[in-house]
Design an enzyme around this catalytic site. Sequence first.
Site, mmCIF file in Angstrom:
data_model
loop_
_atom_site.group_PDB
_atom_site.id
_atom_site.type_symbol
_atom_site.label_atom_id
_atom_site.label_comp_id
_atom_site.label_asym_id
_atom_site.label_seq_id
_atom_site.Cartn_x
_atom_site.Cartn_y
_atom_site.Cartn_z
ATOM 1 C CB ALA A 66 -0.877 -0.025 1.237
ATOM 2 C CD GLU A 114 -2.399 -7.549 3.026
ATOM 3 O OE1 GLU A 114 -1.979 -6.414 2.711
ATOM 4 O OE2 GLU A 114 -3.152 -7.750 3.996
ATOM 5 C CD GLU A 134 1.552 -5.522 5.969
ATOM 6 O OE1 GLU A 134 2.362 -6.415 6.313
ATOM 7 O OE2 GLU A 134 0.862 -5.595 4.948
HETATM 8 N N1 COA Z 1 4.590 3.184 -0.647
HETATM 9 C C1 COA Z 1 4.974 4.346 -1.192
HETATM 10 N N2 COA Z 1 6.124 4.509 -1.870
HETATM 11 C C2 COA Z 1 6.906 3.420 -1.988
HETATM 12 C C3 COA Z 1 6.587 2.175 -1.450
HETATM 13 C C4 COA Z 1 5.339 2.080 -0.733
HETATM 14 N N3 COA Z 1 4.915 0.936 -0.207
HETATM 15 N N4 COA Z 1 7.577 1.300 -1.713
HETATM 16 C C5 COA Z 1 8.485 1.970 -2.429
HETATM 17 N N5 COA Z 1 8.088 3.249 -2.602
HETATM 18 C C6 COA Z 1 8.785 4.338 -3.308
HETATM 19 C C7 COA Z 1 9.959 4.867 -2.511
HETATM 20 O O1 COA Z 1 9.509 5.809 -1.551
HETATM 21 C C8 COA Z 1 10.794 5.483 -3.614
HETATM 22 O O2 COA Z 1 10.191 6.714 -3.996
HETATM 23 P P1 COA Z 1 11.112 8.041 -4.209
HETATM 24 O O3 COA Z 1 12.058 7.644 -5.324
HETATM 25 O O4 COA Z 1 10.144 9.086 -4.606
HETATM 26 O O5 COA Z 1 11.813 8.260 -2.922
HETATM 27 C C9 COA Z 1 10.587 4.513 -4.778
HETATM 28 O O6 COA Z 1 9.373 3.810 -4.483
HETATM 29 C C10 COA Z 1 11.700 3.495 -4.908
HETATM 30 O O7 COA Z 1 11.852 2.816 -3.667
HETATM 31 P P2 COA Z 1 13.229 2.717 -2.858
HETATM 32 O O8 COA Z 1 12.897 2.512 -1.421
HETATM 33 O O9 COA Z 1 14.111 3.863 -3.214
HETATM 34 O O10 COA Z 1 13.833 1.381 -3.501
HETATM 35 P P3 COA Z 1 14.865 0.382 -2.801
HETATM 36 O O11 COA Z 1 15.331 -0.538 -3.876
HETATM 37 O O12 COA Z 1 15.890 1.114 -2.029
HETATM 38 O O13 COA Z 1 13.988 -0.464 -1.754
HETATM 39 C C11 COA Z 1 12.047 -1.678 -1.009
HETATM 40 C C12 COA Z 1 12.944 -1.299 -2.203
HETATM 41 C C13 COA Z 1 10.836 -2.434 -1.579
HETATM 42 C C14 COA Z 1 12.811 -2.592 -0.049
HETATM 43 C C15 COA Z 1 11.592 -0.405 -0.268
HETATM 44 O O14 COA Z 1 11.052 0.504 -1.223
HETATM 45 C C16 COA Z 1 10.545 -0.635 0.771
HETATM 46 O O15 COA Z 1 10.852 -1.121 1.848
HETATM 47 N N6 COA Z 1 9.266 -0.278 0.493
HETATM 48 C C17 COA Z 1 8.208 -0.364 1.430
HETATM 49 C C18 COA Z 1 7.731 -1.783 1.587
HETATM 50 C C19 COA Z 1 6.637 -1.900 2.614
HETATM 51 O O16 COA Z 1 6.826 -1.680 3.790
HETATM 52 N N7 COA Z 1 5.423 -2.264 2.142
HETATM 53 C C20 COA Z 1 4.309 -2.478 2.972
HETATM 54 C C21 COA Z 1 3.449 -1.298 3.016
HETATM 55 S S1 COA Z 1 1.985 -1.670 3.948
#
Ligand code: COA
Length: 260
Positions: A66, A114, A134
């Site tokens: 999300a 999910e 989460e």
């Molecule tokens: N919601 C909003 N934005 C998200 C996102 C999410 N769930 N997951 C990734 N993004 C965005 C990042 O903020 C970033 O945006 P920006 O370039 O404007 O800063 C872009 O996507 C790229 O992500 P980034 O974190 O830079 O890539 P990464 O390779 O370093 O890491 C992940 C990848 C997937 C490990 C990391 O993005 C992450 O942990 N995301 C969240 C996962 C999460 O907790 N999901 C559950 C949500 S309920």
Amino acid sequence: MEYKNTLIDVKDHIAILTLNRPDKLNALNHDTLIELRSAFEELKSNAEVNVVIITGSGEKAFVAGADISELNKLDMLQGKKFAEFGQKIFSLIEDFEKPVIAAVNGFALGGGCELALSCHIRLASDNAKFGQPEVTLGIIPGYGGTQRLTRLINSGRAMEMILTGDIIDANEAHNIGLVNKVYPQAELMTKAWDLAARISGKGQQAIRMAIKAVNVVDEVSSQQGQNVEASLFALCCGTDDFKEGTSAFLEKRKPSFKNK
Ligand code: COA
């Protein structure tokens, strides 16, 4: 509906639905969820479509969850509405009358995991990563993850994933039964297409009855489930597909179902 973050491509009775927000790793914001709902409504009424494949754009992510920038603003009342909104859309996918295959091509985290769980069949690329992170954000899965993950794998493994927020790779996801098959990334969509085509070649009336029968398993007792199975079996016996499928076998030829 005009789509901004969703691509739909229909060919040979198979629809590929691509979540297309690559700069945010295809994270599900409110607008994208609304598009997802509309896309499924459109695919339901499109008689040309037998099977749906869902994937994410790019090579890095299926769906990274999300959208955390929207989550961050929720109070308790909004949180309930937020979860129920997503749950309804994912239930629509789970109960979709046509088969839905998740082709998980990278991160499937939180709402992304999910979403995959709400699909009927999951395939993964070898770089796919799964997790319910989460608790790291101070919340729990809210789009059905606590329920579907626990039913699909087992409560101990599901608890471990949900309580640690650990991210697992595609092979581990395969070992615990979270995905059916793992393929090199370059082959994922071809393999998903082959699977969709095999299903699309069968009698679609039977395919739809089968989804209904399998999906009822979590709702009712075994006997009630068998009663549903018998009723759906009976409905199959009234279809053209049944006449064609059985006649083709007896006449030693390939069946030619109407909906192909
Ligand atoms: N919601 C909003 N934005 C998200 C996102 C999410 N769930 N997951 C990734 N993004 C965005 C990042 O903020 C970033 O945006 P920006 O370039 O404007 O800063 C872009 O996507 C790229 O992500 P980034 O974190 O830079 O890539 P990464 O390779 O370093 O890491 C992940 C990848 C997937 C490990 C990391 O993005 C992450 O942990 N995301 C969240 C996962 C999460 O907790 N999901 C559950 C949500 S309920």
